[in-house]
Design a protein around this motif. Structure first.
Motif, PDB file in Angstrom:
ATOM      1  N   TRP A  79       0.807  -1.213   0.000  1.00 50.30           N
ATOM      2  CA  TRP A  79       0.000   0.000   0.000  1.00 50.30           C
ATOM      3  C   TRP A  79       0.848   1.274   0.000  1.00 50.30           C
ATOM      4  CZ3 TRP A  79      -3.876  -2.686  -1.313  1.00 50.30           C
ATOM      5  CH2 TRP A  79      -4.193  -3.864  -0.652  1.00 50.30           C
ATOM      6  N   ARG A  80       2.058   1.156  -0.552  1.00 52.17           N
ATOM      7  CA  ARG A  80       2.951   2.314  -0.665  1.00 52.17           C
ATOM      8  C   ARG A  80       3.427   2.411  -2.116  1.00 52.17           C
ATOM      9  NH1 ARG A  80       3.257  -0.126   4.138  1.00 52.17           N
ATOM     10  NH2 ARG A  80       3.594   1.117   6.004  1.00 52.17           N
ATOM     11  N   PRO A  81       3.474   3.601  -2.674  1.00 55.93           N
ATOM     12  CA  PRO A  81       3.939   3.724  -4.055  1.00 55.93           C
ATOM     13  C   PRO A  81       5.465   3.652  -4.132  1.00 55.93           C
ATOM     14  CG  PRO A  81       3.481   5.886  -3.184  1.00 55.93           C
ATOM     15  CD  PRO A  81       3.082   4.896  -2.113  1.00 55.93           C
ATOM     16  N   SER A  82       5.930   3.352  -5.312  1.00 55.09           N
ATOM     17  CA  SER A  82       7.363   3.406  -5.578  1.00 55.09           C
ATOM     18  C   SER A  82       7.577   4.303  -6.798  1.00 55.09           C
ATOM     19  CB  SER A  82       7.926   2.003  -5.846  1.00 55.09           C
ATOM     20  OG  SER A  82       7.321   1.428  -6.986  1.00 55.09           O
ATOM     21  N   ALA A  83       8.795   4.753  -6.941  1.00 54.10           N
ATOM     22  CA  ALA A  83       9.184   5.551  -8.101  1.00 54.10           C
ATOM     23  C   ALA A  83      10.528   5.031  -8.570  1.00 54.10           C
ATOM     24  CB  ALA A  83       9.272   7.024  -7.732  1.00 54.10           C
ATOM     25  N   ILE A  84      10.728   5.033  -9.874  1.00 54.98           N
ATOM     26  CA  ILE A  84      11.943   4.456 -10.456  1.00 54.98           C
ATOM     27  C   ILE A  84      12.784   5.533 -11.116  1.00 54.98           C
ATOM     28  CG2 ILE A  84      12.871   2.829 -12.144  1.00 54.98           C
ATOM     29  CD1 ILE A  84      10.165   1.287 -11.892  1.00 54.98           C
ATOM     30  N   CYS A  85      14.003   5.652 -10.640  1.00 54.88           N
ATOM     31  CA  CYS A  85      15.028   6.427 -11.325  1.00 54.88           C
ATOM     32  C   CYS A  85      15.979   5.406 -11.924  1.00 54.88           C
ATOM     33  CB  CYS A  85      15.769   7.343 -10.358  1.00 54.88           C
ATOM     34  SG  CYS A  85      17.215   8.120 -11.114  1.00 54.88           S
ATOM     35  N   CYS A  86      16.073   5.386 -13.220  1.00 60.98           N
ATOM     36  CA  CYS A  86      16.970   4.445 -13.883  1.00 60.98           C
ATOM     37  C   CYS A  86      18.073   5.231 -14.577  1.00 60.98           C
ATOM     38  CB  CYS A  86      16.213   3.557 -14.862  1.00 60.98           C
ATOM     39  SG  CYS A  86      15.106   4.445 -15.971  1.00 60.98           S
ATOM     40  N   TYR A  87      19.210   4.598 -14.743  1.00 60.02           N
ATOM     41  CA  TYR A  87      20.346   5.318 -15.308  1.00 60.02           C
ATOM     42  C   TYR A  87      21.232   4.369 -16.091  1.00 60.02           C
ATOM     43  CZ  TYR A  87      23.055   3.184 -11.555  1.00 60.02           C
ATOM     44  OH  TYR A  87      23.655   2.272 -10.721  1.00 60.02           O
ATOM     45  N   SER A  88      22.087   4.981 -16.897  1.00 61.43           N
ATOM     46  CA  SER A  88      23.112   4.216 -17.594  1.00 61.43           C
ATOM     47  C   SER A  88      24.245   5.154 -17.973  1.00 61.43           C
ATOM     48  CB  SER A  88      22.550   3.534 -18.852  1.00 61.43           C
ATOM     49  OG  SER A  88      22.218   4.501 -19.829  1.00 61.43           O
ATOM     50  N   ALA A  89      25.360   4.567 -18.352  1.00 62.75           N
ATOM     51  CA  ALA A  89      26.482   5.348 -18.859  1.00 62.75           C
ATOM     52  C   ALA A  89      26.238   5.726 -20.314  1.00 62.75           C
ATOM     53  CB  ALA A  89      27.780   4.549 -18.727  1.00 62.75           C
ATOM     54  N   GLY A  90      25.303   5.043 -20.963  1.00 61.83           N
ATOM     55  CA  GLY A  90      24.976   5.298 -22.358  1.00 61.83           C
ATOM     56  C   GLY A  90      23.752   6.169 -22.514  1.00 61.83           C
ATOM     57  N   GLN A  91      23.221   6.177 -23.731  1.00 55.46           N
ATOM     58  CA  GLN A  91      22.166   7.125 -24.081  1.00 55.46           C
ATOM     59  C   GLN A  91      20.750   6.728 -23.686  1.00 55.46           C
ATOM     60  OE1 GLN A  91      22.184   7.632 -28.295  1.00 55.46           O
ATOM     61  NE2 GLN A  91      22.017   5.461 -28.737  1.00 55.46           N
TER      62      GLN A  91
ATOM     63  N   SER B 253       5.243  -3.809  -8.540  1.00 60.28           N
ATOM     64  CA  SER B 253       3.800  -3.968  -8.417  1.00 60.28           C
ATOM     65  C   SER B 253       3.448  -5.284  -7.736  1.00 60.28           C
ATOM     66  CB  SER B 253       3.147  -3.886  -9.794  1.00 60.28           C
ATOM     67  OG  SER B 253       1.756  -3.993  -9.680  1.00 60.28           O
ATOM     68  N   GLU B 254       4.115  -6.343  -8.130  1.00 58.08           N
ATOM     69  CA  GLU B 254       3.875  -7.659  -7.516  1.00 58.08           C
ATOM     70  C   GLU B 254       4.206  -7.650  -6.032  1.00 58.08           C
ATOM     71  OE1 GLU B 254       2.622 -11.501  -7.173  1.00 58.08           O
ATOM     72  OE2 GLU B 254       2.365 -10.159  -8.887  1.00 58.08           O
ATOM     73  N   MET B 255       5.158  -6.830  -5.644  1.00 58.23           N
ATOM     74  CA  MET B 255       5.562  -6.740  -4.238  1.00 58.23           C
ATOM     75  C   MET B 255       4.637  -5.841  -3.419  1.00 58.23           C
ATOM     76  SD  MET B 255       9.655  -6.434  -4.634  1.00 58.23           S
ATOM     77  CE  MET B 255      10.531  -7.826  -3.926  1.00 58.23           C
ATOM     78  N   GLY B 256       3.670  -5.193  -4.060  1.00 58.68           N
ATOM     79  CA  GLY B 256       2.717  -4.370  -3.335  1.00 58.68           C
ATOM     80  C   GLY B 256       3.059  -2.902  -3.299  1.00 58.68           C
ATOM     81  N   MET B 257       4.060  -2.479  -4.076  1.00 60.51           N
ATOM     82  CA  MET B 257       4.428  -1.057  -4.136  1.00 60.51           C
ATOM     83  C   MET B 257       4.477  -0.613  -5.591  1.00 60.51           C
ATOM     84  SD  MET B 257       8.455  -1.065  -3.170  1.00 60.51           S
ATOM     85  CE  MET B 257       9.423  -2.550  -3.371  1.00 60.51           C
ATOM     86  N   PRO B 258       3.306  -0.496  -6.225  1.00 63.11           N
ATOM     87  CA  PRO B 258       3.278  -0.140  -7.647  1.00 63.11           C
ATOM     88  C   PRO B 258       3.995   1.178  -7.910  1.00 63.11           C
ATOM     89  CG  PRO B 258       1.120   0.166  -6.656  1.00 63.11           C
ATOM     90  CD  PRO B 258       1.973  -0.509  -5.628  1.00 63.11           C
ATOM     91  N   SER B 259       4.647   1.240  -9.059  1.00 61.21           N
ATOM     92  CA  SER B 259       5.398   2.446  -9.387  1.00 61.21           C
ATOM     93  C   SER B 259       4.480   3.520  -9.963  1.00 61.21           C
ATOM     94  CB  SER B 259       6.533   2.132 -10.359  1.00 61.21           C
ATOM     95  OG  SER B 259       6.038   1.779 -11.619  1.00 61.21           O
ATOM     96  N   ILE B 260       4.857   4.754  -9.704  1.00 58.31           N
ATOM     97  CA  ILE B 260       4.116   5.873 -10.283  1.00 58.31           C
ATOM     98  C   ILE B 260       4.298   5.830 -11.803  1.00 58.31           C
ATOM     99  CG2 ILE B 260       4.356   7.245  -8.182  1.00 58.31           C
ATOM    100  CD1 ILE B 260       6.533   8.895  -9.649  1.00 58.31           C
ATOM    101  N   PRO B 261       3.416   6.475 -12.568  1.00 55.36           N
ATOM    102  CA  PRO B 261       3.526   6.412 -14.018  1.00 55.36           C
ATOM    103  C   PRO B 261       4.832   6.966 -14.594  1.00 55.36           C
ATOM    104  CG  PRO B 261       1.331   7.123 -13.404  1.00 55.36           C
ATOM    105  CD  PRO B 261       2.148   7.094 -12.138  1.00 55.36           C
ATOM    106  N   SER B 262       5.369   8.023 -14.009  1.00 56.78           N
ATOM    107  CA  SER B 262       6.590   8.628 -14.559  1.00 56.78           C
ATOM    108  C   SER B 262       7.838   7.877 -14.115  1.00 56.78           C
ATOM    109  CB  SER B 262       6.714  10.082 -14.098  1.00 56.78           C
ATOM    110  OG  SER B 262       5.694  10.859 -14.641  1.00 56.78           O
ATOM    111  N   LEU B 263       8.841   7.936 -14.973  1.00 53.07           N
ATOM    112  CA  LEU B 263      10.191   7.462 -14.652  1.00 53.07           C
ATOM    113  C   LEU B 263      11.099   8.678 -14.636  1.00 53.07           C
ATOM    114  CD1 LEU B 263      10.634   4.535 -17.218  1.00 53.07           C
ATOM    115  CD2 LEU B 263      10.106   4.310 -14.778  1.00 53.07           C
ATOM    116  N   LEU B 264      12.263   8.517 -14.004  1.00 56.18           N
ATOM    117  CA  LEU B 264      13.313   9.524 -14.121  1.00 56.18           C
ATOM    118  C   LEU B 264      14.535   8.822 -14.706  1.00 56.18           C
ATOM    119  CD1 LEU B 264      14.273  12.427 -13.699  1.00 56.18           C
ATOM    120  CD2 LEU B 264      15.055  11.732 -11.414  1.00 56.18           C
TER     121      LEU B 264
END
Length: 192
Positions: free
Chosen positions: A106-118, A133-144
């Protein structure tokens, strides 16, 4: 409204650059008045998952798991900082997350993903969304996504590119909205 948002870093590599993004996001959350403890698998040194936290008899889990369980139970959201390993989720991140389950509910998550490339690690974000989502913390629609992280953020977490501040502010606004909404609903009870 003050929130508690652990920033969960997904890399244990000795030359990792993801710590830059974690420092940047922790600083951004704290500047907004939130608690943003860093969860760093390189410091935790969790073993490969043999037993989930909930599978230990009460009071017998290893100290790092007890500490994380208490942190997670008091959290309002989770911010995941993930690299991309072979188009997927880094093993250290998966291992760090997999030790828990109900603590995320019942807590949201947010994903910041990164790479050395483009591409900014976005190929890892897609399977990570399903996992969270399966763990019960669905991610917000936006990514960073942060491409070329080694140029975008300095070692100390200071952004070097103007677009990053704008994108991060919008990302944080969205995370706050979901975290506040779900905190209100959790206070009224959950479906189970």
């Amino acid at each position: 409204m003050t929130l508690t948002v652990p920033v969960i870093l997904g890399s244990v590599r000795s030359d990792r650059i993801g710590i830059r993004a974690a420092r940047f996001l922790t600083s951004k959350l704290e500047a907004r008045g939130h608690a943003a403890p860093l969860v760093d698998p390189a410091e935790l040194k969790l073993p490969l998952l043999d037993r989930m936290y909930k599978e230990y008899p009460a009071g017998t889990a290893p100290e790092p798991l007890e500490r994380l369980a208490a942190l997670y139970r008091g959290s309002d959201a989770f911010l995941i900082v993930s690299a991309e390993y072979n188009h997927g989720v880094p093993p250290a991140l998966s291992n760090t997350l997999d030790h828990f389950l109900e603590e995320y509910y019942w807590r949201p998550s947010a994903i910041c993903c990164y790479s050395a490339g483009q591409f900014g690690g976005v190929r890892a974000a897609m399977p990570l969304r399903a996992m969270l989502s399966e763990m019960g913390m669905p991610s917000i629609p936006s990514l960073l996504p942060i491409p070329r992280l080694q140029k975008a953020i300095g070692d100390d977490g200071t952004p070097a590119e103007p677009w990053l501040e704008r994108s991060a502010n919008r990302f944080m606004d969205e995370l706050e909205w979901y975290a506040e909404a779900l905190r209100t609903r959790r206070a009224q009870g959950t479906p189970y």
